[in-house]
Design a protein around this motif. Structure first.
Motif, short mmCIF file in Angstrom:
data_model
loop_
_atom_site.label_atom_id
_atom_site.label_comp_id
_atom_site.label_asym_id
_atom_site.label_seq_id
_atom_site.Cartn_x
_atom_site.Cartn_y
_atom_site.Cartn_z
N THR A 1 -7.55 -7.67 -10.04
CA THR A 1 -6.11 -7.54 -10.18
C THR A 1 -5.42 -8.88 -10.34
O THR A 1 -4.23 -8.95 -10.54
CB THR A 1 -5.51 -6.83 -8.96
N ASN B 1 -0.50 -3.24 -2.04
CA ASN B 1 -0.09 -3.70 -3.37
C ASN B 1 -1.27 -3.73 -4.34
O ASN B 1 -1.15 -3.33 -5.50
CB ASN B 1 0.57 -5.08 -3.28
N GLU B 2 -2.41 -4.20 -3.86
CA GLU B 2 -3.62 -4.20 -4.69
C GLU B 2 -4.02 -2.79 -5.10
O GLU B 2 -4.39 -2.53 -6.24
CB GLU B 2 -4.79 -4.85 -3.94
N GLN C 1 -1.68 -1.46 -7.70
CA GLN C 1 -1.97 -2.06 -9.01
C GLN C 1 -3.16 -1.35 -9.65
O GLN C 1 -3.16 -1.05 -10.84
CB GLN C 1 -2.24 -3.56 -8.85
N ASP D 1 -3.07 0.61 -13.10
CA ASP D 1 -3.95 0.22 -14.21
C ASP D 1 -4.81 1.39 -14.68
O ASP D 1 -5.06 1.55 -15.88
CB ASP D 1 -4.88 -0.92 -13.78
N HIS E 1 5.42 1.71 -6.41
CA HIS E 1 5.83 0.31 -6.28
C HIS E 1 6.46 0.06 -4.93
O HIS E 1 7.05 0.96 -4.34
CB HIS E 1 6.84 -0.05 -7.37
#
Lengths: 210, 210
Positions: free
Chosen positions: A6, A41-42, A45, A49, A56
């Motif tokens: 990421t 957060n990772e 993401q 993806d 968010h």
């Protein structure tokens, strides 16, 4: 240092002392020195993806008092204050479902203090639940490297018990009994949507039994 | 000045000149001098108070560089910068549906320039649409006092046409043909959920025809 897919760079402590077996054995993801927020957060993401979900973190609300506009450069905020958020930190959409949650970490090993939540966060979860959102807290016992998705319905009840009867903590056993435990991994770091799938399945069962 | 139920105080220009019939006739809600954002925030407050929906504006994202912690008073941000948001401004939940939208106002009378949208906002709407969210733009022609809920699917298409063929504006007629017009009123100020109900109904019809 290890560069993750990421794009974030996280220190891998174990790699610094490759000879020490005891250290290598303890190289769990919490050892990477990531906060719960970084792990979420990772994960978000990764989910984004892979087109699995769109979640968010909301920006921190700031009250801006003074802004300078220097020539030939961008605006600079010169006086501002942190405001209290009126909602939870995370929300988004997953297969048509509205997700809303708050992340809380503790270094306690046996209990989780309810004062970690603000009253308006509990109220917000209640409001979203009324609108049929999937609402929960993601609680991280950081020293234990254990993570729980705790449904908002249980939290709201615990909060009310606290206010009525003064019981200000949830024991780890109570959290274990009421929550879905998730194991930290690689991709995603915290696969919390597995717990969301369970909440959705439980809800369908409930509606079916009506 | 008129004090509104939600607690905001808005100047009512017409009331300042009660003798002038022409002015009184024009006393629409845009005459109250409210921006589109203020109108949406009032509407969201109404929807929240009436337990109809939970929709909030996201805070502006700020990159904080320097914070002072003066004695005996709260932290002061002394240097910070505006960051570009990676999502739209509004999201929330309504009867189990995830809502996501961007609000844009224009003082144009005949067309809406697509450059008002940022590419990442279009991308975000596309991502949320893929997750079956109800996604749209709330476009306000402020000088006309006309408001449109424009479905994201149409916007994304218009954006792609712009990039491919250089057509950088939507005419008012195109917006009229593709959108749900909403009339500004009193409670709520902008009843945009009426348009959302239509989008939901259209989607059900579409799924039914599959």
């Amino acid at each position: 240092m290890v560069k993750y897919p990421t794009g974030s760079v996280v220190p891998l402590r174990a790699a610094q002392r490759p000879g020490e077996k005891a250290v290598l054995k303890k190289a769990s993801f919490s050892d990477r020195g990531m906060t719960l927020e970084q792990q979420i957060n990772e994960s978000n993401q990764y989910y984004l993806d892979e087109r699995i979900a769109v979640v968010h973190k909301k920006p921190t609300p700031i009250q801006i008092v003074k802004v300078d506009y220097p020539k030939r450069s961008r605006a600079v905020i010169r006086e501002a204050y942190f405001r209290q958020a009126s909602t939870t930190d995370y929300n988004g959409v997953y297969r048509g479902y509205y997700l809303d949650f708050e992340a809380k970490e503790t270094r306690n090993k046996t209990s989780f203090p309810l004062k970690n939540f603000h009253e308006h966060q509990i109220l917000h979860l209640q409001q979203c639940l009324e609108q049929e959102g999937i609402c929960f807290a993601l609680i991280g016992f950081m020293t234990l490297d254990r993570y729980f998705v705790t449904p908002a319905s249980f939290l709201i009840q615990a909060w009310q018990t606290w206010k009525a009867a003064g019981k200000s903590s949830l024991t780890l056993a109570e959290i274990e009994a009421s929550s879905f435990e998730i194991k930290s991994g690689f991709r995603p770091t915290l696969p919390y949507l597995k717990a969301v799938d369970q909440i959705i399945a439980d809800r369908k069962l409930e509606h079916g039994n009506k």
